[in-house]
Design an enzyme around this catalytic site. Structure first.
Site, PDB file in Angstrom:
ATOM      1  N   ASN A 196       5.959  10.232  -4.467  1.00  0.00           N
ATOM      2  CA  ASN A 196       5.385   9.706  -5.769  1.00  0.00           C
ATOM      3  C   ASN A 196       6.595   9.379  -6.743  1.00  0.00           C
ATOM      4  O   ASN A 196       7.861   9.363  -6.587  1.00  0.00           O
ATOM      5  CB  ASN A 196       4.276  10.612  -6.248  1.00  0.00           C
ATOM      6  CG  ASN A 196       3.162   9.953  -6.858  1.00  0.00           C
ATOM      7  OD1 ASN A 196       3.424   9.007  -7.421  1.00  0.00           O
ATOM      8  ND2 ASN A 196       1.874  10.320  -6.183  1.00  0.00           N
ATOM      9  N   ARG A 197       6.198   9.394  -7.958  1.00  0.00           N
ATOM     10  CA  ARG A 197       7.003   8.503  -9.018  1.00  0.00           C
ATOM     11  C   ARG A 197       7.563   9.769  -9.909  1.00  0.00           C
ATOM     12  O   ARG A 197       6.716  10.637 -10.206  1.00  0.00           O
ATOM     13  CB  ARG A 197       6.209   7.563  -9.743  1.00  0.00           C
ATOM     14  CG  ARG A 197       5.968   6.378  -9.112  1.00  0.00           C
ATOM     15  CD  ARG A 197       4.874   5.400  -9.542  1.00  0.00           C
ATOM     16  NE  ARG A 197       4.725   4.281  -8.722  1.00  0.00           N
ATOM     17  CZ  ARG A 197       3.956   3.959  -7.732  1.00  0.00           C
ATOM     18  NH1 ARG A 197       3.209   5.323  -7.351  1.00  0.00           N
ATOM     19  NH2 ARG A 197       3.821   3.140  -7.045  1.00  0.00           N
ATOM     20  N   HIS A 207       9.513   7.764  -4.339  1.00  0.00           N
ATOM     21  CA  HIS A 207       9.485   8.560  -3.020  1.00  0.00           C
ATOM     22  C   HIS A 207      10.935   8.657  -2.554  1.00  0.00           C
ATOM     23  O   HIS A 207      11.382   8.298  -1.417  1.00  0.00           O
ATOM     24  CB  HIS A 207       8.681   7.248  -1.772  1.00  0.00           C
ATOM     25  CG  HIS A 207       7.413   7.358  -2.068  1.00  0.00           C
ATOM     26  ND1 HIS A 207       6.531   8.458  -2.541  1.00  0.00           N
ATOM     27  CD2 HIS A 207       6.708   6.239  -1.513  1.00  0.00           C
ATOM     28  CE1 HIS A 207       5.243   7.871  -2.164  1.00  0.00           C
ATOM     29  NE2 HIS A 207       5.161   6.803  -1.809  1.00  0.00           N
ATOM     30  N   HIS A 253       3.173   9.532   4.883  1.00  0.00           N
ATOM     31  CA  HIS A 253       2.857   8.683   4.413  1.00  0.00           C
ATOM     32  C   HIS A 253       2.206   7.640   5.311  1.00  0.00           C
ATOM     33  O   HIS A 253       1.996   6.526   5.453  1.00  0.00           O
ATOM     34  CB  HIS A 253       3.836   7.672   3.799  1.00  0.00           C
ATOM     35  CG  HIS A 253       3.525   6.967   2.593  1.00  0.00           C
ATOM     36  ND1 HIS A 253       2.889   5.697   2.711  1.00  0.00           N
ATOM     37  CD2 HIS A 253       3.990   6.868   1.308  1.00  0.00           C
ATOM     38  CE1 HIS A 253       2.295   5.208   1.648  1.00  0.00           C
ATOM     39  NE2 HIS A 253       3.099   5.966   0.570  1.00  0.00           N
ATOM     40  N   SER A 254       1.318   8.292   6.460  1.00  0.00           N
ATOM     41  CA  SER A 254       0.579   7.395   7.234  1.00  0.00           C
ATOM     42  C   SER A 254      -0.260   6.644   6.639  1.00  0.00           C
ATOM     43  O   SER A 254      -1.185   7.327   5.732  1.00  0.00           O
ATOM     44  CB  SER A 254      -0.071   8.276   8.381  1.00  0.00           C
ATOM     45  OG  SER A 254       1.075   8.848   9.132  1.00  0.00           O
ATOM     46  N   TYR A 255      -0.725   5.599   7.114  1.00  0.00           N
ATOM     47  CA  TYR A 255      -1.835   4.637   6.781  1.00  0.00           C
ATOM     48  C   TYR A 255      -2.993   4.734   7.650  1.00  0.00           C
ATOM     49  O   TYR A 255      -2.526   4.496   8.841  1.00  0.00           O
ATOM     50  CB  TYR A 255      -1.545   3.163   6.647  1.00  0.00           C
ATOM     51  CG  TYR A 255      -0.591   2.766   5.288  1.00  0.00           C
ATOM     52  CD1 TYR A 255      -1.055   2.490   4.093  1.00  0.00           C
ATOM     53  CD2 TYR A 255       0.898   2.648   5.659  1.00  0.00           C
ATOM     54  CE1 TYR A 255      -0.223   2.200   3.014  1.00  0.00           C
ATOM     55  CE2 TYR A 255       1.762   2.609   4.588  1.00  0.00           C
ATOM     56  CZ  TYR A 255       1.192   2.433   3.379  1.00  0.00           C
ATOM     57  OH  TYR A 255       2.117   2.004   2.116  1.00  0.00           O
ATOM     58  N   ASP A 301      -4.584   3.877  -6.255  1.00  0.00           N
ATOM     59  CA  ASP A 301      -3.244   4.431  -6.069  1.00  0.00           C
ATOM     60  C   ASP A 301      -3.208   5.530  -6.967  1.00  0.00           C
ATOM     61  O   ASP A 301      -2.348   5.480  -8.155  1.00  0.00           O
ATOM     62  CB  ASP A 301      -2.172   3.514  -6.049  1.00  0.00           C
ATOM     63  CG  ASP A 301      -0.878   3.911  -5.699  1.00  0.00           C
ATOM     64  OD1 ASP A 301      -0.906   5.093  -5.017  1.00  0.00           O
ATOM     65  OD2 ASP A 301       0.228   3.029  -5.456  1.00  0.00           O
ATOM     66  N   GLN A 309      -2.676  12.024  -3.073  1.00  0.00           N
ATOM     67  CA  GLN A 309      -2.703  10.737  -3.397  1.00  0.00           C
ATOM     68  C   GLN A 309      -3.499   9.871  -2.655  1.00  0.00           C
ATOM     69  O   GLN A 309      -3.042   9.645  -1.434  1.00  0.00           O
ATOM     70  CB  GLN A 309      -1.206  10.199  -3.561  1.00  0.00           C
ATOM     71  CG  GLN A 309      -0.978   8.572  -4.049  1.00  0.00           C
ATOM     72  CD  GLN A 309      -0.645   8.869  -5.721  1.00  0.00           C
ATOM     73  OE1 GLN A 309      -0.755   9.848  -6.489  1.00  0.00           O
ATOM     74  NE2 GLN A 309      -0.784   7.557  -6.234  1.00  0.00           N
ATOM     75  N   GLU A 348      -2.271  11.284   0.864  1.00  0.00           N
ATOM     76  CA  GLU A 348      -0.749  11.812   0.819  1.00  0.00           C
ATOM     77  C   GLU A 348      -0.941  13.183  -0.119  1.00  0.00           C
ATOM     78  O   GLU A 348      -1.132  12.978  -1.217  1.00  0.00           O
ATOM     79  CB  GLU A 348       0.107  10.961  -0.179  1.00  0.00           C
ATOM     80  CG  GLU A 348       0.425   9.421   0.546  1.00  0.00           C
ATOM     81  CD  GLU A 348       0.916   8.450  -0.423  1.00  0.00           C
ATOM     82  OE1 GLU A 348       2.021   8.958  -0.965  1.00  0.00           O
ATOM     83  OE2 GLU A 348       0.360   7.133  -0.823  1.00  0.00           O
TER      84      GLU A 348
END
Length: 325
Positions: free
Chosen positions: A77-78, A103, A173-175, A232, A270, A290
């Site tokens: 994340n940020r 990330h 980070h799988s979609y 997000d 997330q 996430e």
């Protein structure tokens, strides 16, 4: 079982491990700790890959920023402004999501080659992140162990130790598209989250203050409903930080009957509805769940701490379970 998967421009070889158990097949890469594919059956017994990815290494190299299936670190994340302070010292980071760090920076854990060691029903990936890598302090010895449990659940267990105070926040980070990768928009999936609060963010997706209640907002997934688009955001899990993984999310695809459950030790999740994906996929073609600590925690002392000190062991665990109905 492992095999050669490709070679980087510097000559480094990338390997792929295939794990199979209870009708589930997972493929994991040494490059970026990427979950390349995750095949599970639907209600009719037909298996399909339910995570977005690529058939070859070149696909990941030419599409680095969506982080398809990758192991994210040192900090998922940020981090606001691309900097944080720890013990009176400020550490500048790469502002790769200007003006913020995202990330792990320009070349985070997702773009490194990991050493793989077979374990029972799985593989352990490990590496040493040297002091100063992407601006983060401390020499970090880190591992991620991917195993398939007896019922076919994928367990990812992370561990890390450091020789100097640092911050650590790891995730996968799988979609997910439970109808099958490439099947189209996943916004019709139904989601349930055990989260009564979320962290509101500004235009740059940095938390603006204390968590807000989800009640009466579009962030209320306490009862299962269609996901839709436009997310997000970090959700504050009701359970908080736990010593063992507890179930916090359920994602269901009505068209195939596939259900994904997510259990974790982490305090946050997330939800990203992939509104910015581009070719060969399209916006909304996957949903990222996430599990992690909150964004910008190093600059937010009121958030659960991500500080790791010498003599401590960072441990985190997330379990992805599958069933049909």
């Amino acid at each position: 079982m492992s095999e050669h998967f490709g070679t980087l421009s510097d000559g480094t070889h990338v390997r792929r491990w295939t794990l199979e158990r209870a009708g589930v097949r997972v493929r994991v890469l040494s490059y970026g700790g990427i979950v390349q594919s995750l095949e599970v059956p639907d209600r009719d017994g037909s298996a399909a890959n339910v995570v977005l990815g690529f058939a070859g290494l070149e696909g990941y190299l030419s599409h680095p920023w969506p982080y398809f299936g990758a192991l994210i670190g040192r900090y998922a994340n940020r981090i606001a402004g691309g900097r944080f302070s720890l013990d009176g010292r400020t550490y500048p980071l790469a502002p790769n999501n200007a003006p913020n760090s995202l990330h792990g920076g320009e070349r985070g854990f997702d773009k490194r080659v990991w050493e793989g060691t077979p374990v029972e029903h799985g593989v352990r990936l490990s590496r040493v992140s040297p002091d100063g890598e992407e601006g983060f302090p401390g020499r970090l010895e880190v591992s991620a162990t991917y195993t398939l449990e007896a019922g076919g659940a994928l367990r990812i267990a992370y561990e890390a130790v450091t020789d100097a105070p640092t911050v650590v926040n790891l995730t996968n980070h799988s979609y997910f598209n439970l109808a099958g990768a490439g099947s189209g928009d996943a916004g019709g999936h139904e989601l349930r989250l055990a989260a009564s609060r979320f962290t509101p963010v500004d235009a740059e997706l940095i938390p603006t203050g204390s968590p807000d209640e989800v009640a009466g907002t579009r962030f209320d997934f306490r009862a299962a409903r269609k996901v839709g688009a436009g997310y997000d955001h970090n959700f504050v899990l009701d359970k908080g930080v736990t010593a063992s993984a507890e179930e916090v999310a359920e994602l269901y695809d009505p068209s195939t009957g596939r259900t994904l459950t997510v259990a974790t030790t982490e305090p946050g999740l997330q939800l990203y509805t992939a509104d910015h994906l581009s070719e060969p996929f399209a916006p909304g073609h996957g949903i990222a769940l996430e599990t992690q600590h909150f964004p910008d925690s190093p600059n937010r002392p009121e958030f659960p701490s991500t500080v790791l000190r010498p003599g401590e062991v960072f441990r985190s665990e997330t379990v992805y379970g599958f069933s049909v109905c």
